[in-house]
Design a protein around this motif. Structure first.
Motif, PDB file in Angstrom:
ATOM      1  N   PRO A 120       0.834  -1.198   0.000  1.00  0.00           N
ATOM      2  CA  PRO A 120       0.000   0.000   0.000  1.00  0.00           C
ATOM      3  C   PRO A 120       0.873   1.253   0.000  1.00  0.00           C
ATOM      4  CG  PRO A 120      -0.744  -1.570   1.654  1.00  0.00           C
ATOM      5  CD  PRO A 120       0.565  -2.078   1.129  1.00  0.00           C
ATOM      6  N   ASP A 121       0.313   2.329  -0.535  1.00  0.00           N
ATOM      7  CA  ASP A 121       1.098   3.557  -0.665  1.00  0.00           C
ATOM      8  C   ASP A 121       1.598   4.073   0.675  1.00  0.00           C
ATOM      9  OD1 ASP A 121       0.830   3.501  -3.366  1.00  0.00           O
ATOM     10  OD2 ASP A 121      -0.864   4.909  -3.432  1.00  0.00           O
ATOM     11  N   HIS A 122       0.764   4.024   1.709  1.00  0.00           N
ATOM     12  CA  HIS A 122       1.189   4.584   2.997  1.00  0.00           C
ATOM     13  C   HIS A 122       2.320   3.764   3.618  1.00  0.00           C
ATOM     14  CE1 HIS A 122      -1.690   1.460   4.287  1.00  0.00           C
ATOM     15  NE2 HIS A 122      -1.075   1.482   5.458  1.00  0.00           N
ATOM     16  N   VAL A 123       2.330   2.443   3.367  1.00  0.00           N
ATOM     17  CA  VAL A 123       3.426   1.612   3.872  1.00  0.00           C
ATOM     18  C   VAL A 123       4.696   1.883   3.075  1.00  0.00           C
ATOM     19  CG1 VAL A 123       4.221  -0.745   4.265  1.00  0.00           C
ATOM     20  CG2 VAL A 123       1.823  -0.146   4.653  1.00  0.00           C
ATOM     21  N   ALA A 124       4.577   1.997   1.771  1.00  0.00           N
ATOM     22  CA  ALA A 124       5.745   2.281   0.935  1.00  0.00           C
ATOM     23  C   ALA A 124       6.344   3.637   1.277  1.00  0.00           C
ATOM     24  CB  ALA A 124       5.353   2.231  -0.540  1.00  0.00           C
ATOM     25  N   ASN A 125       5.496   4.614   1.561  1.00  0.00           N
ATOM     26  CA  ASN A 125       5.996   5.937   1.925  1.00  0.00           C
ATOM     27  C   ASN A 125       6.731   5.913   3.253  1.00  0.00           C
ATOM     28  OD1 ASN A 125       5.027   7.121  -0.383  1.00  0.00           O
ATOM     29  ND2 ASN A 125       3.092   7.763   0.544  1.00  0.00           N
ATOM     30  N   GLN A 126       6.235   5.116   4.200  1.00  0.00           N
ATOM     31  CA  GLN A 126       6.920   5.028   5.492  1.00  0.00           C
ATOM     32  C   GLN A 126       8.280   4.340   5.359  1.00  0.00           C
ATOM     33  OE1 GLN A 126       4.411   3.181   8.409  1.00  0.00           O
ATOM     34  NE2 GLN A 126       2.875   4.818   8.372  1.00  0.00           N
ATOM     35  N   ILE A 127       8.363   3.344   4.481  1.00  0.00           N
ATOM     36  CA  ILE A 127       9.647   2.675   4.252  1.00  0.00           C
ATOM     37  C   ILE A 127      10.617   3.630   3.578  1.00  0.00           C
ATOM     38  CG2 ILE A 127      10.794   0.819   2.993  1.00  0.00           C
ATOM     39  CD1 ILE A 127       8.231  -0.821   3.327  1.00  0.00           C
ATOM     40  N   ALA A 128      10.128   4.366   2.582  1.00  0.00           N
ATOM     41  CA  ALA A 128      11.001   5.323   1.897  1.00  0.00           C
ATOM     42  C   ALA A 128      11.411   6.458   2.815  1.00  0.00           C
ATOM     43  CB  ALA A 128      10.278   5.880   0.670  1.00  0.00           C
ATOM     44  N   ALA A 129      10.532   6.825   3.732  1.00  0.00           N
ATOM     45  CA  ALA A 129      10.864   7.913   4.658  1.00  0.00           C
ATOM     46  C   ALA A 129      12.034   7.540   5.544  1.00  0.00           C
ATOM     47  CB  ALA A 129       9.641   8.248   5.515  1.00  0.00           C
ATOM     48  N   GLY A 130      12.210   6.247   5.804  1.00  0.00           N
ATOM     49  CA  GLY A 130      13.341   5.827   6.633  1.00  0.00           C
ATOM     50  C   GLY A 130      14.679   6.084   5.977  1.00  0.00           C
ATOM     51  N   GLU A 131      14.710   6.157   4.635  1.00  0.00           N
ATOM     52  CA  GLU A 131      15.949   6.448   3.936  1.00  0.00           C
ATOM     53  C   GLU A 131      16.246   7.937   3.902  1.00  0.00           C
ATOM     54  OE1 GLU A 131      15.589   4.806   0.092  1.00  0.00           O
ATOM     55  OE2 GLU A 131      15.443   2.727   0.754  1.00  0.00           O
ATOM     56  N   ASP A 187      -0.099  23.246  -7.357  1.00  0.00           N
ATOM     57  CA  ASP A 187       1.273  22.846  -7.033  1.00  0.00           C
ATOM     58  C   ASP A 187       1.415  22.503  -5.559  1.00  0.00           C
ATOM     59  OD1 ASP A 187       2.054  23.157  -9.622  1.00  0.00           O
ATOM     60  OD2 ASP A 187       2.949  25.144  -9.344  1.00  0.00           O
ATOM     61  N   ALA A 188       0.704  23.229  -4.701  1.00  0.00           N
ATOM     62  CA  ALA A 188       0.797  22.974  -3.271  1.00  0.00           C
ATOM     63  C   ALA A 188       0.326  21.572  -2.929  1.00  0.00           C
ATOM     64  CB  ALA A 188      -0.028  24.010  -2.502  1.00  0.00           C
ATOM     65  N   ARG A 189      -0.695  21.122  -3.629  1.00  0.00           N
ATOM     66  CA  ARG A 189      -1.195  19.778  -3.363  1.00  0.00           C
ATOM     67  C   ARG A 189      -0.306  18.722  -4.021  1.00  0.00           C
ATOM     68  NH1 ARG A 189      -7.204  18.150  -2.100  1.00  0.00           N
ATOM     69  NH2 ARG A 189      -6.984  15.882  -2.007  1.00  0.00           N
ATOM     70  N   MET A 190       0.173  19.004  -5.208  1.00  0.00           N
ATOM     71  CA  MET A 190       1.015  18.041  -5.911  1.00  0.00           C
ATOM     72  C   MET A 190       2.386  17.883  -5.258  1.00  0.00           C
ATOM     73  SD  MET A 190      -0.205  16.450  -8.561  1.00  0.00           S
ATOM     74  CE  MET A 190       1.309  16.061  -9.439  1.00  0.00           C
ATOM     75  N   ALA A 191       2.834  18.870  -4.519  1.00  0.00           N
ATOM     76  CA  ALA A 191       4.185  18.819  -3.944  1.00  0.00           C
ATOM     77  C   ALA A 191       4.356  17.666  -2.970  1.00  0.00           C
ATOM     78  CB  ALA A 191       4.490  20.145  -3.237  1.00  0.00           C
ATOM     79  N   PHE A 192       3.245  17.192  -2.377  1.00  0.00           N
ATOM     80  CA  PHE A 192       3.333  16.124  -1.383  1.00  0.00           C
ATOM     81  C   PHE A 192       3.193  14.739  -1.990  1.00  0.00           C
ATOM     82  CE2 PHE A 192       1.902  19.874   0.966  1.00  0.00           C
ATOM     83  CZ  PHE A 192       2.866  19.929   1.953  1.00  0.00           C
ATOM     84  N   GLU A 193       2.991  14.671  -3.309  1.00  0.00           N
ATOM     85  CA  GLU A 193       2.917  13.372  -3.963  1.00  0.00           C
ATOM     86  C   GLU A 193       4.332  12.832  -4.190  1.00  0.00           C
ATOM     87  OE1 GLU A 193       0.207  11.684  -4.566  1.00  0.00           O
ATOM     88  OE2 GLU A 193      -1.115  13.296  -3.827  1.00  0.00           O
ATOM     89  N   ARG A 194       4.424  11.513  -4.138  1.00  0.00           N
ATOM     90  CA  ARG A 194       5.736  10.892  -4.300  1.00  0.00           C
ATOM     91  C   ARG A 194       6.225  11.042  -5.743  1.00  0.00           C
ATOM     92  NH1 ARG A 194       8.956   8.179  -1.273  1.00  0.00           N
ATOM     93  NH2 ARG A 194      10.283   6.499  -2.044  1.00  0.00           N
ATOM     94  N   HIS A 195       7.515  11.425  -5.883  1.00  0.00           N
ATOM     95  CA  HIS A 195       8.167  11.625  -7.181  1.00  0.00           C
ATOM     96  C   HIS A 195       7.526  12.755  -7.979  1.00  0.00           C
ATOM     97  CE1 HIS A 195      10.434   8.102  -6.263  1.00  0.00           C
ATOM     98  NE2 HIS A 195       9.418   7.268  -6.399  1.00  0.00           N
ATOM     99  N   ALA A 196       6.901  13.699  -7.296  1.00  0.00           N
ATOM    100  CA  ALA A 196       6.387  14.896  -7.969  1.00  0.00           C
ATOM    101  C   ALA A 196       7.439  15.986  -7.817  1.00  0.00           C
ATOM    102  CB  ALA A 196       5.057  15.334  -7.346  1.00  0.00           C
ATOM    103  N   THR A 197       7.968  16.457  -8.944  1.00  0.00           N
ATOM    104  CA  THR A 197       9.054  17.430  -8.888  1.00  0.00           C
ATOM    105  C   THR A 197       8.972  18.381 -10.079  1.00  0.00           C
ATOM    106  OG1 THR A 197      11.461  17.697  -8.921  1.00  0.00           O
ATOM    107  CG2 THR A 197      10.567  15.821 -10.115  1.00  0.00           C
ATOM    108  N   SER A 198       9.478  19.570  -9.872  1.00  0.00           N
ATOM    109  CA  SER A 198       9.555  20.560 -10.953  1.00  0.00           C
ATOM    110  C   SER A 198      10.975  20.694 -11.474  1.00  0.00           C
ATOM    111  CB  SER A 198       9.075  21.924 -10.437  1.00  0.00           C
ATOM    112  OG  SER A 198       9.927  22.380  -9.394  1.00  0.00           O
ATOM    113  N   LYS A 199      11.901  19.905 -10.950  1.00  0.00           N
ATOM    114  CA  LYS A 199      13.327  20.093 -11.245  1.00  0.00           C
ATOM    115  C   LYS A 199      13.778  19.340 -12.489  1.00  0.00           C
ATOM    116  CE  LYS A 199      12.988  22.142  -7.336  1.00  0.00           C
ATOM    117  NZ  LYS A 199      13.521  21.603  -6.102  1.00  0.00           N
ATOM    118  N   ILE A 200      13.209  18.167 -12.748  1.00  0.00           N
ATOM    119  CA  ILE A 200      13.649  17.368 -13.891  1.00  0.00           C
ATOM    120  C   ILE A 200      12.423  16.868 -14.653  1.00  0.00           C
ATOM    121  CG2 ILE A 200      15.801  16.664 -12.808  1.00  0.00           C
ATOM    122  CD1 ILE A 200      14.514  13.989 -12.146  1.00  0.00           C
TER     123      ILE A 200
END
Length: 415
Positions: free
Chosen positions: A9-20, A69-82
């Motif tokens: 699930p997304d919330h579990v994957a986000n918590q695992i990624a947050a540990g890095e 943009d404010a809402r999209m900024a919190f999505e995983r792999h959402a970026t304006s840089k690349i």
């Protein structure tokens, strides 16, 4: 037998990624401050409560974000840089993966207010554990304010592994130093539990070092003679060997205004100090390198503190040479002086002349014993060999009156 591999699930994957990405409050401080710098902010405020366990808030006056943009900024792999893979080799920003905010909201309560200069109203968003609980327009200044509260509220085991407030705040202070040193043109503030610890106005690199580490640091610094080559531009300061301590060492290496850790380049600086410091001492330095973004790879570590160089050996040699040159330029490194004294140089007009013997004038008739010799010769020529002229006046005067004194003492004894 049924299939056993399934998507998390997304919330579990986000918590695992947050540990890095978010290992402690200091990690969130780094990511949020770098986002503020990428937003072209000229003033950044960092507010800390309970060493970041209760609150980490970053306020900037950057360009802000629109509602979308404010809402999209919190999505995983959402970026304006690349936009494509090739952009990874031309990065001019601090963040680019779109993982920082997604990792933070997965393990904390986040409140954000943001507004662009052209908008009349800003946007306020509240998120708890990756779930948006509120979004509404708000009145706020231009820029962005992100407050991270109750870190690891949904992962108690991670929260229990945090160290004491003193240790965690020291990590936060280290991250603040690294970001503030890399960007001396930005005005930084740091507040801890309501108390202002740092107020760093925009200035040059040397003054930023002095403002961070105290006025006594100024006399310890030796500027590096700027090396501007097609491969790398080196600038900064090193600390004089006599001021080096054996405990805490200030070692700051910035590449394109980004703090990095590189043992190979650190060895180059240490080698330049060879013969000036003991084996148990480490050099201290504040060095900035500017290289072509196409010649480095930043995308090799989750925290982006490690960089891979394309011409690492050449940069090693240039950095070592620049540091050693600066040590010698300011008469810190011991040197042998082979310069000759100009007083020993032969004048040009005497080049073809033959040397002349020095002339000494001597009186051949001078004899310091002449008078004594003549007096003795005249005495010997007399008929009475032992008849020397008597000069008794000097010693006979010593005995004047002795006979009368003896007679007086004898008469007193008889009486």
């Amino acid at each position: 037998m049924s299939d056993i591999i399934r998507l998390l699930p997304d919330h579990v994957a986000n918590q695992i990624a947050a540990g890095e990405v978010i290992q402690r409050p200091a990690s969130a401080v780094k990511e949020l401050m770098e986002n503020a710098i990428d937003a072209r902010a000229t003033e950044i405020k960092l507010l800390i409560k309970d060493a970041g366990k209760t609150l980490v808030q970053v306020i900037d006056n950057g360009i802000g974000m629109s509602t979308t943009d404010a809402r999209m900024a919190f999505e995983r792999h959402a970026t304006s840089k690349i936009q494509k893979a090739e952009d990874l080799f031309h990065l001019q920003t601090k963040g680019f993966r779109g993982e920082a905010l997604a990792s933070i909201v997965a393990i904390a309560h986040v409140e954000m207010q943001t507004k662009r200069p052209e908008d009349e109203l800003g946007t306020e968003i509240h998120i708890e554990g990756s779930k948006i609980t509120r979004q509404e327009p708000c009145v706020c200044p231009t820029g962005t304010s992100i407050a991270m509260k109750n870190l690891f509220f949904n992962i108690p085991a991670r929260r229990n592994f945090l160290k004491s407030d003193t240790v965690e705040f020291r990590h936060i202070l280290d991250e603040f130093h690294r970001v503030a040193l890399a960007h001396p043109a930005i005005h930084f503030y740091l507040y801890n539990n309501g108390n202002e610890l740092f107020n760093l106005p925009a200035t040059n690199f040397r003054q930023r070092i002095v403002h961070l580490f105290g006025g006594k640091t100024n006399e310890k610094l030796v500027p590096i003679i700027a090396e501007d080559t097609p491969l790398v531009k080196i600038s900064g300061f090193i600390v004089k060997p006599e001021y080096l301590a054996k405990t805490k060492n200030l070692q700051f290496l910035m590449v394109n205004h980004r703090f990095v850790k590189n043992q190979y380049l650190n060895h180059a600086i240490t080698a330049a100090y060879e013969g000036l410091i003991h084996a148990d001492q480490k050099p201290e330095y504040f060095i900035s390198l500017e290289v072509d973004p196409a010649t480095i790879d930043i995308n090799i570590h989750p925290t982006k503190t490690e960089i891979k160089f394309e011409e690492e050996h050449s940069i090693y040699a240039l950095l070592k040479s620049a540091v050693k040159h600066s040590l010698g330029q300011f008469n810190i490194a011991p040197t042998l002086d082979f310069s000759k004294d100009p007083t020993f140089d032969i004048p040009y007009n005497y080049k073809d002349k033959a040397p002349e013997l020095p002339r000494i004038q001597v009186d051949p008739n001078f004899n310091p014993f002449k008078e004594e010799y003549e007096s003795r010769s005249s005495s010997r020529s007399s008929s009475n060999f032992g008849n020397y002229p008597k000069k008794t006046a000097s010693w006979e005067s010593l005995y004047t009156g002795i006979e009368s004194a003896i007679d007086t003492s004898a008469s007193e004894t008889i009486v």
